[in-house]
Write a protein that holds these residues in place. Structure first.
Motif, mmCIF file in Angstrom:
data_model
loop_
_atom_site.group_PDB
_atom_site.id
_atom_site.type_symbol
_atom_site.label_atom_id
_atom_site.label_comp_id
_atom_site.label_asym_id
_atom_site.label_seq_id
_atom_site.Cartn_x
_atom_site.Cartn_y
_atom_site.Cartn_z
ATOM 1 N N ARG A 83 46.784 37.265 44.377
ATOM 2 C CA ARG A 83 45.794 37.223 43.562
ATOM 3 C C ARG A 83 44.570 37.355 44.148
ATOM 4 N NH1 ARG A 83 48.463 38.049 38.727
ATOM 5 N NH2 ARG A 83 49.989 36.463 38.315
ATOM 6 N N GLN A 84 43.642 38.111 43.658
ATOM 7 C CA GLN A 84 42.324 38.148 44.258
ATOM 8 C C GLN A 84 41.425 37.208 43.864
ATOM 9 O OE1 GLN A 84 40.723 42.236 42.864
ATOM 10 N NE2 GLN A 84 41.429 43.111 44.845
ATOM 11 N N ARG B 273 39.511 32.892 40.427
ATOM 12 C CA ARG B 273 40.199 34.225 40.148
ATOM 13 C C ARG B 273 39.159 35.349 39.976
ATOM 14 N NH1 ARG B 273 45.351 34.240 37.855
ATOM 15 N NH2 ARG B 273 44.910 36.339 37.596
ATOM 16 N N ILE B 274 39.665 36.546 40.292
ATOM 17 C CA ILE B 274 38.997 37.829 40.070
ATOM 18 C C ILE B 274 39.750 38.381 39.226
ATOM 19 C CG2 ILE B 274 37.841 39.958 41.107
ATOM 20 C CD1 ILE B 274 36.381 37.381 41.967
ATOM 21 N N ARG B 275 39.139 38.667 37.930
ATOM 22 C CA ARG B 275 39.980 39.402 36.919
ATOM 23 C C ARG B 275 39.296 40.700 36.603
ATOM 24 N NH1 ARG B 275 43.662 36.052 34.538
ATOM 25 N NH2 ARG B 275 43.343 33.846 35.016
ATOM 26 N N TYR B 276 40.269 41.675 35.854
ATOM 27 C CA TYR B 276 39.382 43.095 35.806
ATOM 28 C C TYR B 276 39.559 42.799 34.246
ATOM 29 C CZ TYR B 276 39.696 44.463 40.504
ATOM 30 O OH TYR B 276 39.426 44.677 41.867
ATOM 31 N N ARG B 277 38.542 43.402 33.387
ATOM 32 C CA ARG B 277 38.554 43.481 31.870
ATOM 33 C C ARG B 277 38.312 44.887 31.596
ATOM 34 N NH1 ARG B 277 38.488 38.003 30.552
ATOM 35 N NH2 ARG B 277 37.754 36.569 31.950
ATOM 36 N N GLU C 157 35.249 44.135 25.246
ATOM 37 C CA GLU C 157 36.479 43.939 25.640
ATOM 38 C C GLU C 157 37.592 44.370 24.547
ATOM 39 O OE1 GLU C 157 39.342 40.884 28.086
ATOM 40 O OE2 GLU C 157 37.265 40.153 27.543
#
Length: 342
Positions: free
Chosen positions: A35-36, A44-48, A57
């Protein structure tokens, strides 16, 4: 196999015979995924996914497909549009030919699938196709549509099942231009002989004995850090690993190392024998019989005076000394007489 979810349902078109089948993945990925995270706090790095027009979103149910035209216009394309394509391969794996398996370039190989019979009515035609492929010793070339594009495939028998390998289209395989060395290289027969010996020594391998050592090492690192321990250090590189050897020496060392790792005796191959003999003939003058006899004679000569000296009397020693002195004086007189005559 029953627990594997099918990714595509359709039929195999074998002439006028239709075989209902289910397509399931024949392979699985065991790679460790990461996980990034934010390196400062571990977050945590998440892409939305945001809609550009509404600036909000959106969920997966709100996302569809669209084709961007050359002027930037987005043309929506629905699943119904793709399902209604006027081609026979939309829901059918169409067999177009049967060819020998060696006609297929391994570079074209892509993903692998198993074809499961779609219910009891498919058992008889499925078995018929499987046995026909076995007896002909050929593979079937197919066309099918999957994930929005038409593809090539190859059907072959694996055990009691029919497997399908996705194939790349011929124009998707690049030509190996500019890959081979440009230099004009000549390989000698002795080098080829040693390469053959190395290949024979390495021999064959059971692929079941091979495993992913990199994945196992990563798992060890993860387990160690989870337990608050320091990961095991990598082994130091072997001494002289960066030393450049000539090709013949590298091949000879490789053959020797391969045999030692297998616990085998030294090579008995003809080409290795030849090399060993040639090396022996070069070093043989150093170990000649003459030198051995000379050294033995010297040892005997050196030891005999000691024995005789211990047994002789003082008078004999004096006479021996007198004779030596006379022998030394005689050559001097001869030399003097020659100078006078000159």
């Amino acid at each position: 196999m029953l627990l594997v979810r099918s990714i595509w349902n359709g039929a195999i078109s074998f002439g006028l015979v239709s075989i209902p089948i289910k397509l399931v993945n024949a392979t699985e990925n065991h790679s460790i995924s990461f996980r990034q995270i934010h390196t400062e706090d571990g977050g945590r790095i998440r892409y939305r996914k945001f809609c550009e027009l509404e600036d909000r979103e959106v969920t997966g149910q709100e996302i569809g497909k669209g084709y961007e035209d050359s002027d930037g216009t987005i043309i929506p394309i629905t699943d119904e549009d793709l399902a209604g394509l006027p081609i026979p391969t939309a829901k059918t794996i169409e067999i177009v030919a049967f060819v020998p398996e060696d006609r297929i370039d391994p570079l074209q190989m892509d993903a692998a699938y198993y074809l499961a019979a779609g219910g009891a009515p498919a058992a008889k035609p499925y078995t018929l196709l499987r046995e026909a492929l076995k007896r002909s010793k050929k593979v079937a070339i197919t066309k099918y549509a999957l994930r929005g594009r038409e593809r090539l495939g190859m059907l072959r028998v694996v055990g009691d099942a029919i497997a399908m390998h996705g194939l790349l289209w011929p124009d998707e395989v690049r030509a190996p231009e500019g890959v081979a060395p440009d230099a004009d290289v000549t390989v000698r027969d002795k080098e080829l002989d040693l390469a053959d010996a190395l290949m024979d020594t390495l021999g064959e391998v059971d692929l079941e004995d091979l495993h992913d050592e990199y994945r196992e090492a990563v798992e060890e690192v993860v387990a160690a850090k989870a337990a608050g321990e320091a990961p095991r250090e990598a082994p130091a590189p072997e001494a002289g690993g960066g030393k450049v050897l000539d090709l013949m020496a590298a091949l000879e060392n490789s053959v020797r190392a391969a045999r030692e790792s297998r616990g085998e005796e030294p090579a008995e191959d003809a080409e290795v024998k030849h090399l060993q003999r040639s090396k022996t003939s070069r070093s043989s003058p150093k170990d000649t019989g003459g030198k051995k006899s000379t050294s033995t004679a010297k040892k005997k000569t050196a030891s005999s005076p000691r024995k005789s000296t211990s047994k002789t009397s003082q008078a004999e020693k004096k006479s021996t000394t007198t004779k030596k002195t006379a022998a030394k004086k005689t050559p001097a007189k001869k030399t003097t007489s020659r100078k006078r005559s000159a």
